[in-house]
Scaffold this active site. Sequence first.
Site, PDB file in Angstrom:
ATOM      1  N   SER A  13       5.507  12.993   5.730  1.00 26.92           N
ATOM      2  CA  SER A  13       5.407  13.122   7.188  1.00 26.92           C
ATOM      3  C   SER A  13       5.484  11.759   7.870  1.00 26.92           C
ATOM      4  O   SER A  13       5.993  11.646   8.990  1.00 26.92           O
ATOM      5  CB  SER A  13       4.126  13.865   7.586  1.00 26.92           C
ATOM      6  OG  SER A  13       2.985  13.086   7.327  1.00 26.92           O
ATOM      7  N   ASN A  14       5.007  10.713   7.212  1.00 28.73           N
ATOM      8  CA  ASN A  14       5.137   9.369   7.803  1.00 28.73           C
ATOM      9  C   ASN A  14       6.592   8.915   7.797  1.00 28.73           C
ATOM     10  O   ASN A  14       7.045   8.276   8.747  1.00 28.73           O
ATOM     11  CB  ASN A  14       4.245   8.369   7.071  1.00 28.73           C
ATOM     12  CG  ASN A  14       2.815   8.425   7.574  1.00 28.73           C
ATOM     13  OD1 ASN A  14       2.535   8.008   8.687  1.00 28.73           O
ATOM     14  ND2 ASN A  14       1.924   8.993   6.768  1.00 28.73           N
ATOM     15  N   ARG A  69       4.167   0.303 -16.722  1.00 29.36           N
ATOM     16  CA  ARG A  69       4.090   0.047 -15.295  1.00 29.36           C
ATOM     17  C   ARG A  69       5.084  -1.051 -14.893  1.00 29.36           C
ATOM     18  O   ARG A  69       5.756  -0.962 -13.869  1.00 29.36           O
ATOM     19  CB  ARG A  69       2.656  -0.390 -14.955  1.00 29.36           C
ATOM     20  CG  ARG A  69       2.341  -0.444 -13.497  1.00 29.36           C
ATOM     21  CD  ARG A  69       0.896  -0.862 -13.287  1.00 29.36           C
ATOM     22  NE  ARG A  69      -0.036   0.198 -13.595  1.00 29.36           N
ATOM     23  CZ  ARG A  69      -0.378   1.166 -12.735  1.00 29.36           C
ATOM     24  NH1 ARG A  69       0.159   1.206 -11.540  1.00 29.36           N
ATOM     25  NH2 ARG A  69      -1.251   2.081 -13.065  1.00 29.36           N
ATOM     26  N   LEU A  97       1.449  -1.003  -7.282  1.00 26.53           N
ATOM     27  CA  LEU A  97       2.558  -1.865  -7.686  1.00 26.53           C
ATOM     28  C   LEU A  97       2.017  -3.196  -8.224  1.00 26.53           C
ATOM     29  O   LEU A  97       1.025  -3.726  -7.714  1.00 26.53           O
ATOM     30  CB  LEU A  97       3.476  -2.098  -6.488  1.00 26.53           C
ATOM     31  CG  LEU A  97       4.124  -0.796  -5.992  1.00 26.53           C
ATOM     32  CD1 LEU A  97       4.598  -0.921  -4.556  1.00 26.53           C
ATOM     33  CD2 LEU A  97       5.276  -0.388  -6.919  1.00 26.53           C
ATOM     34  N   HIS A 113      -2.451   3.152   5.326  1.00 20.86           N
ATOM     35  CA  HIS A 113      -3.620   3.639   4.593  1.00 20.86           C
ATOM     36  C   HIS A 113      -4.509   4.434   5.552  1.00 20.86           C
ATOM     37  O   HIS A 113      -4.783   3.965   6.666  1.00 20.86           O
ATOM     38  CB  HIS A 113      -4.396   2.455   4.003  1.00 20.86           C
ATOM     39  CG  HIS A 113      -5.599   2.895   3.229  1.00 20.86           C
ATOM     40  ND1 HIS A 113      -5.504   3.406   1.950  1.00 20.86           N
ATOM     41  CD2 HIS A 113      -6.915   2.935   3.563  1.00 20.86           C
ATOM     42  CE1 HIS A 113      -6.720   3.727   1.528  1.00 20.86           C
ATOM     43  NE2 HIS A 113      -7.587   3.452   2.483  1.00 20.86           N
ATOM     44  N   GLU A 147      -4.227  -7.187  -3.928  1.00 25.98           N
ATOM     45  CA  GLU A 147      -5.448  -6.388  -3.897  1.00 25.98           C
ATOM     46  C   GLU A 147      -5.092  -5.029  -3.302  1.00 25.98           C
ATOM     47  O   GLU A 147      -4.531  -4.974  -2.189  1.00 25.98           O
ATOM     48  CB  GLU A 147      -6.460  -7.109  -3.007  1.00 25.98           C
ATOM     49  CG  GLU A 147      -7.879  -6.632  -3.159  1.00 25.98           C
ATOM     50  CD  GLU A 147      -8.756  -7.238  -2.068  1.00 25.98           C
ATOM     51  OE1 GLU A 147      -9.720  -6.590  -1.677  1.00 25.98           O
ATOM     52  OE2 GLU A 147      -8.415  -8.343  -1.592  1.00 25.98           O
ATOM     53  N   ASP A 149      -4.863  -2.021  -1.173  1.00 28.94           N
ATOM     54  CA  ASP A 149      -5.317  -1.768   0.202  1.00 28.94           C
ATOM     55  C   ASP A 149      -6.031  -2.990   0.808  1.00 28.94           C
ATOM     56  O   ASP A 149      -6.847  -2.851   1.722  1.00 28.94           O
ATOM     57  CB  ASP A 149      -6.241  -0.531   0.276  1.00 28.94           C
ATOM     58  CG  ASP A 149      -5.543   0.727  -0.224  1.00 28.94           C
ATOM     59  OD1 ASP A 149      -4.336   0.858   0.000  1.00 28.94           O
ATOM     60  OD2 ASP A 149      -6.213   1.570  -0.853  1.00 28.94           O
TER      61      ASP A 149
END
Length: 215
Positions: A13-14, A69, A97, A113, A147, A149
Site C-alpha cells: 500500500s505504501n 544473507r 539488510l 517504519h 542499526e 530502524d
Amino acid sequence: MKRIVCLISGRGSNLESILRTAEAERWEAEVPARVVAVISNRGDAAGLGHAATRGVPATVIEHQRFASREAFDAGLAAAIDAHAPDVVVLAGFMRVLGASFVARYTGRLINIHPSLLPVFPGLATHRQALAAGVRVHGATVHFVSNEVDGGAIIAQAAIGVLPDDSEETLAARVLQREHMLLPRCVRWLCEGRIELVNGRVAVRNLPPDALALVG
Ligand code: GRF
C-alpha cells in the site's frame, strides 16, 4: 530525471501511495522523477499488482533462493543497480539488510517504519504502543543505517491513541499517515530538499513544519 526503485515484501500500500502521488503530482514533469522499478523479495507480494497496474516493471528476488544473507544482499544490489537508481525506497520491505548493502546506498536509501522512532523499533509496533500505553503514536521515514530502524529521521507523522483502540484500528490510522508521509519524503529527496550529511538530515527549501505531520 531522478530514478526511484521501490522494494516491497507484501501488501504494497505504501508503494501504491507513491505511484498514485507521482501520477497525481506529475512527478515526471514537475520533479522530475520516476519510479523505474519495483523489486519484491516475495513472489506472492500483493504489491506486485500495483506495479503492474501502473505499468512499472517489477522483479522478484526471492531471499529463500540464496544460500546466505550476504548472497541475497548481493543479488538484490545487482538487481537494483541494473536500474541506476538515485533513490531506493524500502516501502514495506521486511528483510534486514547487511552493512555492505547499506553502505552502498547511504544517503539514497530510506525506510518507512510504523512508530515514532526511536520508540518501538522492530516488529509489532502497534502492539508495543498499546502495551506501553502511549497516547501518541505514528510513523517515521528515515535514512537507513546499520542499526535496524535507527537511521537519521527525515519526517514523522503523529496520531492520538484512543482509549478503545485495537492493534487493527491503530494500524489503519497510522497507515493513512504513512501514505501521506512517504511520497512527500521521496519527492523531497529527489528534489534535493533533504540530504544526509554526516549522519544528520540537512533540510533546504521546505516550510519549517513540513517534516512533522501532527494530528
Ligand atoms: C507498513 O506499515 C510499513 O510502515 C512497514 O510495513 C508495512 C508495509 O505495508 N514497514 P505495505 O506493504 O506498504 O502496505
